[in-house]
Scaffold this motif. Structure first.
Motif, PDB file in Angstrom:
ATOM      1  N   GLU A 144      -0.537  -2.592   2.599  1.00 40.54           N
ATOM      2  CA  GLU A 144       0.782  -2.336   3.329  1.00 40.54           C
ATOM      3  C   GLU A 144       1.692  -1.936   2.026  1.00 40.54           C
ATOM      4  O   GLU A 144       2.602  -0.886   2.481  1.00 40.54           O
ATOM      5  CB  GLU A 144       1.429  -3.847   3.577  1.00 40.54           C
ATOM      6  CG  GLU A 144       0.706  -4.429   4.922  1.00 40.54           C
ATOM      7  CD  GLU A 144       1.385  -5.805   5.017  1.00 40.54           C
ATOM      8  OE1 GLU A 144       2.245  -6.102   4.612  1.00 40.54           O
ATOM      9  OE2 GLU A 144       0.749  -6.335   6.344  1.00 40.54           O
ATOM     10  N   GLU A 145       1.787  -2.378   0.848  1.00 40.13           N
ATOM     11  CA  GLU A 145       2.206  -1.629  -0.263  1.00 40.13           C
ATOM     12  C   GLU A 145       1.788  -0.365  -0.466  1.00 40.13           C
ATOM     13  O   GLU A 145       2.825   0.625  -0.832  1.00 40.13           O
ATOM     14  CB  GLU A 145       1.793  -2.653  -1.478  1.00 40.13           C
ATOM     15  CG  GLU A 145       2.865  -2.196  -2.811  1.00 40.13           C
ATOM     16  CD  GLU A 145       2.365  -1.140  -3.513  1.00 40.13           C
ATOM     17  OE1 GLU A 145       2.855  -0.677  -4.209  1.00 40.13           O
ATOM     18  OE2 GLU A 145       1.133  -0.864  -3.346  1.00 40.13           O
ATOM     19  N   ARG A 146       0.720   0.220  -0.340  1.00 36.67           N
ATOM     20  CA  ARG A 146       0.456   1.483  -0.508  1.00 36.67           C
ATOM     21  C   ARG A 146       1.063   2.372   0.806  1.00 36.67           C
ATOM     22  O   ARG A 146       1.615   3.288   0.502  1.00 36.67           O
ATOM     23  CB  ARG A 146      -1.118   1.876  -0.335  1.00 36.67           C
ATOM     24  CG  ARG A 146      -1.832   1.284  -1.426  1.00 36.67           C
ATOM     25  CD  ARG A 146      -3.195   1.703  -1.794  1.00 36.67           C
ATOM     26  NE  ARG A 146      -4.026   1.009  -0.669  1.00 36.67           N
ATOM     27  CZ  ARG A 146      -4.886  -0.026  -0.847  1.00 36.67           C
ATOM     28  NH1 ARG A 146      -4.629  -0.655  -1.980  1.00 36.67           N
ATOM     29  NH2 ARG A 146      -5.507  -0.402   0.183  1.00 36.67           N
ATOM     30  N   GLU A 147       0.990   1.716   1.894  1.00 40.85           N
ATOM     31  CA  GLU A 147       1.815   2.570   2.746  1.00 40.85           C
ATOM     32  C   GLU A 147       3.313   2.655   2.750  1.00 40.85           C
ATOM     33  O   GLU A 147       3.688   3.919   3.056  1.00 40.85           O
ATOM     34  CB  GLU A 147       1.277   1.686   4.263  1.00 40.85           C
ATOM     35  CG  GLU A 147       2.102   2.514   5.507  1.00 40.85           C
ATOM     36  CD  GLU A 147       1.246   3.830   5.818  1.00 40.85           C
ATOM     37  OE1 GLU A 147       2.017   4.713   6.591  1.00 40.85           O
ATOM     38  OE2 GLU A 147       0.246   3.855   5.434  1.00 40.85           O
ATOM     39  N   LEU A 148       3.803   1.684   2.194  1.00 36.95           N
ATOM     40  CA  LEU A 148       5.154   1.719   2.033  1.00 36.95           C
ATOM     41  C   LEU A 148       5.340   2.641   0.974  1.00 36.95           C
ATOM     42  O   LEU A 148       6.558   3.710   0.930  1.00 36.95           O
ATOM     43  CB  LEU A 148       5.943   0.380   1.711  1.00 36.95           C
ATOM     44  CG  LEU A 148       5.851  -0.497   2.650  1.00 36.95           C
ATOM     45  CD1 LEU A 148       6.455  -2.058   2.237  1.00 36.95           C
ATOM     46  CD2 LEU A 148       7.154  -0.148   3.768  1.00 36.95           C
ATOM     47  N   ILE A 156       9.048  -2.581  -1.174  1.00 35.83           N
ATOM     48  CA  ILE A 156       7.940  -2.593  -1.958  1.00 35.83           C
ATOM     49  C   ILE A 156       7.917  -3.346  -2.975  1.00 35.83           C
ATOM     50  O   ILE A 156       6.744  -4.094  -3.365  1.00 35.83           O
ATOM     51  CB  ILE A 156       7.931  -0.929  -2.568  1.00 35.83           C
ATOM     52  CG1 ILE A 156       7.773  -0.010  -1.577  1.00 35.83           C
ATOM     53  CG2 ILE A 156       7.062  -0.805  -3.725  1.00 35.83           C
ATOM     54  CD1 ILE A 156       8.042   1.476  -2.015  1.00 35.83           C
ATOM     55  N   ARG A 157       9.052  -3.690  -3.733  1.00 31.20           N
ATOM     56  CA  ARG A 157       9.128  -4.887  -4.665  1.00 31.20           C
ATOM     57  C   ARG A 157       8.739  -6.351  -4.102  1.00 31.20           C
ATOM     58  O   ARG A 157       7.790  -6.891  -4.814  1.00 31.20           O
ATOM     59  CB  ARG A 157      10.671  -5.028  -5.198  1.00 31.20           C
ATOM     60  CG  ARG A 157      10.866  -4.072  -6.037  1.00 31.20           C
ATOM     61  CD  ARG A 157      12.131  -4.416  -7.004  1.00 31.20           C
ATOM     62  NE  ARG A 157      12.850  -3.408  -7.668  1.00 31.20           N
ATOM     63  CZ  ARG A 157      13.520  -2.375  -7.532  1.00 31.20           C
ATOM     64  NH1 ARG A 157      14.176  -2.581  -6.299  1.00 31.20           N
ATOM     65  NH2 ARG A 157      13.941  -1.389  -8.215  1.00 31.20           N
ATOM     66  N   ALA A 158       9.219  -6.325  -2.950  1.00 33.32           N
ATOM     67  CA  ALA A 158       8.807  -7.818  -2.172  1.00 33.32           C
ATOM     68  C   ALA A 158       7.361  -7.821  -1.970  1.00 33.32           C
ATOM     69  O   ALA A 158       6.588  -8.837  -2.113  1.00 33.32           O
ATOM     70  CB  ALA A 158       9.507  -7.875  -0.809  1.00 33.32           C
ATOM     71  N   LYS A 159       6.488  -6.693  -1.551  1.00 33.82           N
ATOM     72  CA  LYS A 159       4.982  -6.665  -1.326  1.00 33.82           C
ATOM     73  C   LYS A 159       4.395  -6.899  -2.952  1.00 33.82           C
ATOM     74  O   LYS A 159       3.222  -7.493  -2.807  1.00 33.82           O
ATOM     75  CB  LYS A 159       4.638  -5.284  -0.885  1.00 33.82           C
ATOM     76  CG  LYS A 159       5.207  -5.068   0.661  1.00 33.82           C
ATOM     77  CD  LYS A 159       4.584  -6.182   1.541  1.00 33.82           C
ATOM     78  CE  LYS A 159       5.052  -5.835   3.085  1.00 33.82           C
ATOM     79  NZ  LYS A 159       4.618  -6.905   3.852  1.00 33.82           N
ATOM     80  N   ARG A 160       4.829  -6.254  -3.716  1.00 34.14           N
ATOM     81  CA  ARG A 160       4.258  -6.607  -4.979  1.00 34.14           C
ATOM     82  C   ARG A 160       4.524  -7.929  -5.696  1.00 34.14           C
ATOM     83  O   ARG A 160       3.372  -8.340  -6.076  1.00 34.14           O
ATOM     84  CB  ARG A 160       4.814  -5.614  -6.063  1.00 34.14           C
ATOM     85  CG  ARG A 160       4.610  -3.958  -5.936  1.00 34.14           C
ATOM     86  CD  ARG A 160       5.393  -3.010  -6.771  1.00 34.14           C
ATOM     87  NE  ARG A 160       4.838  -1.918  -6.501  1.00 34.14           N
ATOM     88  CZ  ARG A 160       5.635  -0.760  -7.058  1.00 34.14           C
ATOM     89  NH1 ARG A 160       6.489  -0.857  -8.231  1.00 34.14           N
ATOM     90  NH2 ARG A 160       5.162   0.494  -6.925  1.00 34.14           N
ATOM     91  N   THR A 165      -5.730  -8.268  -0.237  1.00 31.53           N
ATOM     92  CA  THR A 165      -6.278  -6.770   0.458  1.00 31.53           C
ATOM     93  C   THR A 165      -5.196  -6.312   1.327  1.00 31.53           C
ATOM     94  O   THR A 165      -4.877  -5.086   1.417  1.00 31.53           O
ATOM     95  CB  THR A 165      -7.648  -6.960   1.015  1.00 31.53           C
ATOM     96  OG1 THR A 165      -8.595  -7.401   0.101  1.00 31.53           O
ATOM     97  CG2 THR A 165      -8.214  -5.410   1.582  1.00 31.53           C
ATOM     98  N   ALA A 166      -4.582  -7.209   2.310  1.00 27.94           N
ATOM     99  CA  ALA A 166      -3.762  -6.614   3.365  1.00 27.94           C
ATOM    100  C   ALA A 166      -2.617  -6.457   2.699  1.00 27.94           C
ATOM    101  O   ALA A 166      -1.920  -5.522   2.973  1.00 27.94           O
ATOM    102  CB  ALA A 166      -3.567  -7.781   4.444  1.00 27.94           C
ATOM    103  N   LEU A 167      -2.136  -7.248   1.729  1.00 29.28           N
ATOM    104  CA  LEU A 167      -0.697  -6.899   1.090  1.00 29.28           C
ATOM    105  C   LEU A 167      -0.764  -5.692   0.203  1.00 29.28           C
ATOM    106  O   LEU A 167       0.389  -4.947   0.168  1.00 29.28           O
ATOM    107  CB  LEU A 167      -0.186  -8.038   0.001  1.00 29.28           C
ATOM    108  CG  LEU A 167       0.004  -9.364   0.810  1.00 29.28           C
ATOM    109  CD1 LEU A 167       0.175 -10.379  -0.059  1.00 29.28           C
ATOM    110  CD2 LEU A 167       1.355  -9.163   1.635  1.00 29.28           C
ATOM    111  N   GLN A 168      -2.073  -5.377  -0.360  1.00 33.01           N
ATOM    112  CA  GLN A 168      -2.051  -4.010  -0.825  1.00 33.01           C
ATOM    113  C   GLN A 168      -1.962  -2.882  -0.118  1.00 33.01           C
ATOM    114  O   GLN A 168      -1.652  -1.736  -0.414  1.00 33.01           O
ATOM    115  CB  GLN A 168      -3.526  -4.094  -1.908  1.00 33.01           C
ATOM    116  CG  GLN A 168      -3.338  -5.052  -2.951  1.00 33.01           C
ATOM    117  CD  GLN A 168      -4.579  -5.147  -3.774  1.00 33.01           C
ATOM    118  OE1 GLN A 168      -5.507  -4.671  -3.298  1.00 33.01           O
ATOM    119  NE2 GLN A 168      -4.822  -5.764  -4.811  1.00 33.01           N
TER     120      GLN A 168
END
Length: 500
Positions: free
Chosen positions: A341-345, A278-282, A336-339
């Motif tokens: 994935e972050e919400r899913e995680l 999650i930190r990596a996605k953020r 948008t794609a990264l957000q």
């Protein structure tokens, strides 16, 4: 007072019987008179024979001899300086107390014999273009003979001419390795071809000698490279076997520390891994938004700069305003794609009981316990008999492969040394020079012989004419041949005197 033969002393009577001076005078007079009686016959015979001798001296095919000599040397300065650790066996001509100082080495002798092989002679003929130059340099008399033979039996094919030329080369070419030097010589009808053939044969000898020097090194290289290839295969196989054993040990170690990929699911470890993701996605979302902002700032700065040059209705200003409006209205697809994935995680993290987000920062976790795995890997390998045997096999194969590659490098170095130092192996004592005079035939001797033979044959022809006539022309022939005394001799007078 004259003495009769019976009154002479015994010694003088014996000498008179050995040397019949009177008979010798008679014979000499007969020869002289025969020449005088047949002057024209003797003169024509002399002229024809002498002319034939002079013609032979002029037109007989000449043979010229040319040679070149080389002196082998045993200097190995380059080899000693470049590779001081080379073994003595690599010396192309090691000192031998049983061999005289002036004797050439056996490899040089074998290379000299190799020059006389058929394939080398064929290459030598082609190198100097001998077949074409042979007909151009043929003596006129021999060229006439060849023309007659061609008319009778037809022109020979190229293969027949090549075989004949090889046979001539085998007889004419000489390669000697006596007296501590290498001598190459040839006897040939044309002087320029003789010099060219010796030069080409010398070059062929040096090339053959260099091939002899390099052949053993190249053979050793072939053997070493073959073994190096086999050693590489053995090393790869040993390393593959060790990898399998090591992989098994790694699985056991991961299982022992609770790696979720190999069983023994650890919830705390799993949550730590998810927090890390999650930190990596953020961080990725923050980088994407920052990039979007920088792009918007660049467009605004460009718009300010263009407004100083153009009016508000200029196409460039209108286009920049549209791009800025579009960039402000939309979000980057990557963001948008990264957000998403972050919400899913985050939802998955909450489902496993990770609590609400945001969560406080913490040190970067060791997702699969790699540090703990590596801390115990060495004891695990050393305590595993199969791993120890496999590791020893890898080490052994590695040492063998390194030794072979070192030997290959040494062999290549030695080959380069041999190629570079070969030009110092021989000293050119006598270069192949253009022969000025023929070695045969001896034109002066033939000319003098023709003149002498003409004199002898002229005398012989005059004598033979009188002998074959069957007439008695001298008084001594009557005394000696018939045993009758001669009472008187009448001298024949010319016709003019008789008429008077």
């Amino acid at each position: 007072m004259a003495h009769t033969p019976d009154e002479l002393p015994e010694v003088e009577r014996a000498q008179a019987q050995i040397f019949d001076w009177e008979a010798l005078r008679d014979y000499f007079g007969y020869v002289k008179n025969a020449i005088l009686r047949h002057k024209l016959l003797a003169l024509c015979t002399f002229i024809v024979t002498a002319a034939l001798g002079l013609a032979l001296a002029k037109f007989l095919p000449r043979s010229y001899y040319s040679e070149s000599s080389l002196l082998p040397k045993r200097a190995s300065t380059i080899a000693a300086l470049v590779n001081p650790d080379r073994i003595p066996a690599l010396d192309p001509d090691p000192p031998n107390p049983l061999r005289p100082p002036g004797e050439v080495d056996s490899v040089t002798r074998s290379a000299a014999q190799a020059v006389m092989r058929r394939e080398n002679l064929v290459a030598l003929i082609k190198r100097v273009n001998l077949l074409d130059r042979w007909e151009a340099t043929r003596a006129p008399l021999l060229r006439f003979k060849d023309t007659v033979m061609h008319l009778l039996s037809g022109r020979p094919t190229e293969d027949i001419k090549l075989d004949a030329m090889v046979g001539m080369m085998e007889k004419a070419l000489m390669v000697s390795t006596d007296d501590g030097k290498v001598t190459i010589g040839i006897t040939w009808p044309d002087p320029q071809l003789a010099a060219d053939l010796v030069q080409a044969a010398q070059q062929s000898f040096l090339e053959a000698r260099q091939r002899e020097d390099l052949s053993s090194i190249n053979d050793a290289l072939d053997i070493l490279e073959m073994h190096e290839k086999q050693a590489t295969e053995n090393y790869k196989k040993a390393f593959t076997d060790f990898e399998k054993v090591f992989a098994e040990i790694m699985i056991e170690r991961r299982r022992a520390i609770g790696d979720p990929r190999v069983g023994g699911f650890n919830m705390d470890q799993h949550l730590a891994e998810m927090r890390f993701l999650i930190r990596a996605k953020r961080r990725a979302i923050s980088d994407s938004e920052e990039q979007h902002s920088r792009r918007l700032e660049q467009l605004n700065a460009e718009l300010v700069a263009q407004r100083k040059l153009y009016g508000e209705n200029h196409p460039t200003i209108v286009e920049l305003n549209q791009r800025i409006s579009g960039l402000r209205a939309q979000v980057s697809p990557q963001t948008t794609a990264l957000q998403s994935e972050e919400r899913e995680l985050t939802r998955e993290y909450e489902r496993y009981g990770g609590g609400s987000v945001p969560f406080p920062d913490e040190p970067m976790p060791d997702p699969y316990g790699l540090e703990r795995v590596l801390m115990g890997i060495l004891p695990a390998v050393s305590e595993n008999p199969k791993a120890a045997v496999s590791l020893d096999e890898v080490r052994s194969r590695t040492i063998i492969l390194q030794q072979l590659r070192k030997r290959i490098d040494s062999a290549k170095l030695e080959r380069d040394i041999s190629q570079a130092s070969f030009k110092y192996r021989y000293t050119l004592l006598t270069p192949a020079e253009f022969p000025r005079t023929p070695v045969k035939p001896n034109a002066k001797l033939i000319a003098i012989g023709g003149i002498v033979a003409g004199l002898i044959l002229g005398i012989f022809a005059a004598i033979a004419r009188d002998v074959l006539s069957g007439q008695l022309l001298q008084a001594w022939q009557v005394k000696r041949g018939l045993g009758l005394p001669v009472l008187a001799e009448l001298e024949q007078q010319p016709l003019e005197s008789q008429s008077q």
